[in-house]
Design an enzyme around this catalytic site. Sequence first.
Site, PDB file in Angstrom:
ATOM      1  N   HIS A  50      21.002  27.006  16.266  1.00 51.60           N
ATOM      2  CA  HIS A  50      22.390  26.552  16.242  1.00 51.60           C
ATOM      3  C   HIS A  50      23.157  27.274  15.131  1.00 51.60           C
ATOM      4  CE1 HIS A  50      20.259  23.609  13.562  1.00 51.60           C
ATOM      5  NE2 HIS A  50      21.195  24.071  12.753  1.00 51.60           N
TER       6      HIS A  50
HETATM    7  C1  T46 Z   1      20.368  23.478   9.733  1.00 52.10           C
HETATM    8  C2  T46 Z   1      18.918  23.705   9.637  1.00 52.10           C
HETATM    9  C3  T46 Z   1      18.539  24.649   8.525  1.00 52.10           C
HETATM   10  C4  T46 Z   1      20.812  13.766  10.679  1.00 52.10           C
HETATM   11  O1  T46 Z   1      20.956  12.645  11.211  1.00 52.10           O
HETATM   12  N1  T46 Z   1      21.233  13.987   9.404  1.00 52.10           N
HETATM   13  C5  T46 Z   1      21.066  15.194   8.772  1.00 52.10           C
HETATM   14  O2  T46 Z   1      21.480  15.340   7.596  1.00 52.10           O
HETATM   15  C6  T46 Z   1      20.463  16.262   9.496  1.00 52.10           C
HETATM   16  C7  T46 Z   1      20.259  17.620   8.850  1.00 52.10           C
HETATM   17  C8  T46 Z   1      20.021  16.027  10.780  1.00 52.10           C
HETATM   18  N2  T46 Z   1      20.188  14.800  11.356  1.00 52.10           N
HETATM   19  C9  T46 Z   1      19.700  14.565  12.722  1.00 52.10           C
HETATM   20  C10 T46 Z   1      20.317  15.388  13.833  1.00 52.10           C
HETATM   21  C11 T46 Z   1      19.202  15.472  14.847  1.00 52.10           C
HETATM   22  O3  T46 Z   1      19.231  14.318  15.663  1.00 52.10           O
HETATM   23  O4  T46 Z   1      18.292  14.902  12.733  1.00 52.10           O
HETATM   24  C12 T46 Z   1      17.917  15.427  13.992  1.00 52.10           C
HETATM   25  C13 T46 Z   1      17.245  16.767  13.852  1.00 52.10           C
HETATM   26  O5  T46 Z   1      18.236  17.746  13.483  1.00 52.10           O
HETATM   27  P1  T46 Z   1      18.212  19.243  14.011  1.00 52.10           P
HETATM   28  O6  T46 Z   1      17.566  19.303  15.331  1.00 52.10           O
HETATM   29  O7  T46 Z   1      19.593  19.802  13.871  1.00 52.10           O
HETATM   30  O8  T46 Z   1      17.219  19.923  12.937  1.00 52.10           O
HETATM   31  P2  T46 Z   1      16.951  21.461  12.679  1.00 52.10           P
HETATM   32  O9  T46 Z   1      15.723  21.535  11.862  1.00 52.10           O
HETATM   33  O10 T46 Z   1      16.997  22.242  13.936  1.00 52.10           O
HETATM   34  O11 T46 Z   1      18.227  21.944  11.797  1.00 52.10           O
HETATM   35  C14 T46 Z   1      18.426  21.478  10.481  1.00 52.10           C
HETATM   36  C15 T46 Z   1      19.882  21.050  10.276  1.00 52.10           C
HETATM   37  O12 T46 Z   1      20.236  20.071  11.268  1.00 52.10           O
HETATM   38  C16 T46 Z   1      20.839  22.222  10.370  1.00 52.10           C
HETATM   39  O13 T46 Z   1      22.106  21.833   9.860  1.00 52.10           O
HETATM   40  O14 T46 Z   1      21.181  24.356   9.432  1.00 52.10           O
HETATM   41  O15 T46 Z   1      18.128  22.513   9.539  1.00 52.10           O
END
Ligand code: T46
Length: 137
Positions: A50
């Site tokens: 993303h």
């Molecule tokens: C990024 C990379 C480096 C929350 O509820 N609060 C938070 O502060 C974050 C970061 C995530 N979430 C929720 C959103 C999703 O439902 O946690 C779940 C997993 O998030 P995501 O699939 O976006 O995780 P990654 O590891 O793909 O990405 C993360 C960050 O979301 C993103 O901003 O830049 O790490």
Amino acid sequence: MSKNLVKIRTINNEENGCLSFAEINTEIPFEIKRLYYIYGVPEGKIRGHHAHKSLNQLLVCLNGEVEIETDDGVCKESVLLDSPSKGLIVSSGIWRTMKFNKKDSILMVAASDFYSEDDYIRDYDNFIKLMSEGYWR
Ligand code: T46
């Protein structure tokens, strides 16, 4: 070497171990509003896929090894975070993936804003479209 890699200052004492620190306006070019960390990720798993509309972040691998691939719509770059004394600034408008190369890797992220799903672009074609329309110019 990536221009976005930052050296995190580290006090290394052979007897007591290491202490690393980063400060706003020195290593971190934004105010921090949120801290999160990602761990327990199976070895070889790739997360991310993303970009962010306006969020800026500093990524530090506290343990293990995480490979960050960044893509600005034209150039792709890969940076290996394999030490707590290395940080990577990933700004808005950058498509990113994080590959957890080793079991027990921990990726810590300092973010410039609170969590908002509205700030995410999770569709690559949409990312390229926004980039070509000059969304981040
Ligand atoms: C990024 C990379 C480096 C929350 O509820 N609060 C938070 O502060 C974050 C970061 C995530 N979430 C929720 C959103 C999703 O439902 O946690 C779940 C997993 O998030 P995501 O699939 O976006 O995780 P990654 O590891 O793909 O990405 C993360 C960050 O979301 C993103 O901003 O830049 O790490």
